[in-house]
Design a protein around this motif. Sequence first.
Motif, mmCIF file in Angstrom:
data_model
loop_
_atom_site.group_PDB
_atom_site.id
_atom_site.type_symbol
_atom_site.label_atom_id
_atom_site.label_comp_id
_atom_site.label_asym_id
_atom_site.label_seq_id
_atom_site.Cartn_x
_atom_site.Cartn_y
_atom_site.Cartn_z
ATOM 1 N N CYS A 1 4.965 13.138 -1.514
ATOM 2 C CA CYS A 1 4.306 12.056 -1.751
ATOM 3 C C CYS A 1 4.851 10.793 -0.671
ATOM 4 O O CYS A 1 4.322 10.156 -0.065
ATOM 5 C CB CYS A 1 4.390 11.373 -3.113
ATOM 6 N N ILE A 2 6.299 10.662 -0.831
ATOM 7 C CA ILE A 2 6.870 9.916 0.117
ATOM 8 C C ILE A 2 7.120 10.152 1.492
ATOM 9 O O ILE A 2 6.605 9.342 2.303
ATOM 10 C CB ILE A 2 8.635 9.776 -0.198
ATOM 11 N N LEU B 1 -5.131 10.933 6.325
ATOM 12 C CA LEU B 1 -4.035 10.546 5.045
ATOM 13 C C LEU B 1 -4.412 9.304 4.442
ATOM 14 O O LEU B 1 -3.978 9.242 3.316
ATOM 15 C CB LEU B 1 -2.934 10.467 6.076
ATOM 16 N N GLN B 2 -4.778 8.467 5.233
ATOM 17 C CA GLN B 2 -5.354 6.760 4.581
ATOM 18 C C GLN B 2 -6.275 7.184 3.424
ATOM 19 O O GLN B 2 -6.124 6.565 2.395
ATOM 20 C CB GLN B 2 -5.773 6.055 5.666
ATOM 21 N N ASP B 3 -7.259 7.895 3.994
ATOM 22 C CA ASP B 3 -8.263 8.398 2.670
ATOM 23 C C ASP B 3 -7.799 9.098 1.433
ATOM 24 O O ASP B 3 -8.014 8.860 0.262
ATOM 25 C CB ASP B 3 -9.561 9.053 3.269
ATOM 26 N N LEU B 4 -6.949 9.929 1.901
ATOM 27 C CA LEU B 4 -6.137 10.818 1.050
ATOM 28 C C LEU B 4 -5.162 9.751 -0.205
ATOM 29 O O LEU B 4 -5.284 9.722 -1.490
ATOM 30 C CB LEU B 4 -5.189 11.839 1.155
ATOM 31 N N LEU B 5 -4.580 8.972 0.412
ATOM 32 C CA LEU B 5 -3.779 7.988 -0.315
ATOM 33 C C LEU B 5 -4.635 7.017 -1.170
ATOM 34 O O LEU B 5 -4.215 6.615 -2.129
ATOM 35 C CB LEU B 5 -2.850 7.139 0.628
ATOM 36 N N PHE C 1 0.840 -1.249 0.160
ATOM 37 C CA PHE C 1 -0.098 -0.052 0.130
ATOM 38 C C PHE C 1 0.942 1.174 -0.129
ATOM 39 O O PHE C 1 0.487 2.259 -0.773
ATOM 40 C CB PHE C 1 -0.881 0.062 1.195
ATOM 41 N N CYS C 2 1.992 1.263 0.935
ATOM 42 C CA CYS C 2 2.840 2.449 0.650
ATOM 43 C C CYS C 2 3.366 2.859 -0.269
ATOM 44 O O CYS C 2 3.258 3.813 -0.883
ATOM 45 C CB CYS C 2 3.874 2.259 1.909
ATOM 46 N N VAL D 1 5.228 7.917 4.338
ATOM 47 C CA VAL D 1 5.973 7.567 5.480
ATOM 48 C C VAL D 1 5.209 7.986 6.654
ATOM 49 O O VAL D 1 5.194 7.250 7.901
ATOM 50 C CB VAL D 1 7.633 8.390 5.398
ATOM 51 N N LEU D 2 4.812 9.189 6.673
ATOM 52 C CA LEU D 2 4.110 9.578 8.023
ATOM 53 C C LEU D 2 2.743 8.641 7.893
ATOM 54 O O LEU D 2 2.485 8.414 9.213
ATOM 55 C CB LEU D 2 3.461 11.042 7.390
ATOM 56 N N TRP D 3 2.190 8.306 7.134
ATOM 57 C CA TRP D 3 1.051 7.330 7.428
ATOM 58 C C TRP D 3 1.500 5.960 7.891
ATOM 59 O O TRP D 3 0.839 5.488 8.813
ATOM 60 C CB TRP D 3 0.251 7.143 6.030
#
Length: 521
Positions: A292-293, A312-316, A248-249, A297-299
Amino acid sequence: MARKLTIFICALFAFLQVNCQEGILHVSVGSQEKEYCLVYNSYFSNISVSLNDAIDYQLVNLSSSFLCSSSDVRPNELKGRAVVVMRGNCTFGQKAQVAQDSGATTILIASEEPLVTPFVNVTEYGQVKIPVALMRYRDMEDAYKTFGDSVSVKLYAPPTPVFDFSILAILFISTFTVGMGGFWSGAAEREKLNTAPMGGDSRGRTDSGNLSLYCLVRFIMFVAFAWVMLVLMYFFYAYFVYVMIVIFCVVSTTALYSCLDAIMEKLGCATLSFSCLGKGWSGRSLLLAALCIAVAVLWGVYRNEDRWIWILQDLLGIAFCLNFMKTFSVSNFKKCVILLGLLLICDVFVFILHFLTKDGQSIMVDVTLGPGSIAEKSGGKMVTVPAEPIAPFEKIPMVMQVPWFLAPNPCMMQFYILGYRGIIFPGLLVAYCHRFDVWTSSPKRIYFMSCTIAYFLGMVVTFVVVILSQMGQSALLCLVPFMLLTSGAVAWRRGEMKRFWAGTVYEVLDTSKKPSLPDVL
């Protein structure tokens, strides 16, 4: 009309309230106050639904005792008061009976173990007339440390609405993502047609530069792979979940870069080109890549911080779904029917299978929520809440999630979720509809708009079913019939069913010639 609709919605909202087994302990001394999590059993004696209506009691600290017999308490010590005791050595019913016989109005049981709904034998329910609730031992210590020995407590449990406005947020996110992904796919197709050389064979290559789900064998292999992964996740969750997190990342970082770069290109932002070490570099690309990285990484670092990381998860996730629908394409309606039909059959099988599992839970829900999410899957019947801060269980990140807005819970955050399957696979049909609009120059993007509206209505029906059944459902069970029937009906009504079924820009634009690429289906 608008007033009647507003009254109806308010009445429905008031009706759709359910009493859960989680409550709130309100502790106060003077103007200071604080609230803690409770797990109670309404069959003993229900508690107030609001803080204003709750009765204020002085709390007696008997946490050094298990209160298993009347000898553990002095005469009149508990009369008209609430009491907190330790969990263990005897049943909840025995503790409650001793407290009630001693004149206590409420019994709180401090627990160092996970909190469960306090239960007794059926014959004991009629004997206990006072509220019985469990609280975390660490919360009890915090209350006395914060307020001292003399504290007042109130117990209340605001009703949890079955409908929450977070459903509307999920509905907006999913419809926006599907619509925007379909629009992007059609826009990319229009750009390819405008730049393709006239009269060349490239007109038949509708998916040039992209990955195409091309034949029946690939469809079956694709669906079978998804099914095998689902089963493996169910039986080997503890291992595969970390693989999914890494994937996912990586994938979401690439997808977010692709989306942001397309936006920058559309806005006409400069590339900020420069040379270094004899090579040309794009400053814009480097900045976007770094951003983007950093987001991924923050997520990854804070992925279990429920209170804000879902943003952040929904944004990604939105970026992942948009890029998937733009990159992967299905070249005709026939393949959309096969792909969505196979997925629908699998989901129907999973839906039936959940009736055969020992806990009545589906494989899909277990995999999506993770094995540690007992309370989230309980439906408010039996609640299990961790007693101490522990390492949170890992969840598969392939979901959109929005926390409940109307029912903040001191015990744990609760979310409405939607798996990516309910977005990307229906999105392939929406994307095909928009490309067909481009190929046929259909007025007002009739196929794209009708299919997107069908998706929206299918999601509405899905959430209605979830609310009424109080059980997680696969969105494809409603989405697939809605979208396929709507798209087919539009093509039939416009007399374009044959071309819509066959697809490919070459066949659509010039039916007198054979496609330059062989089509297995």
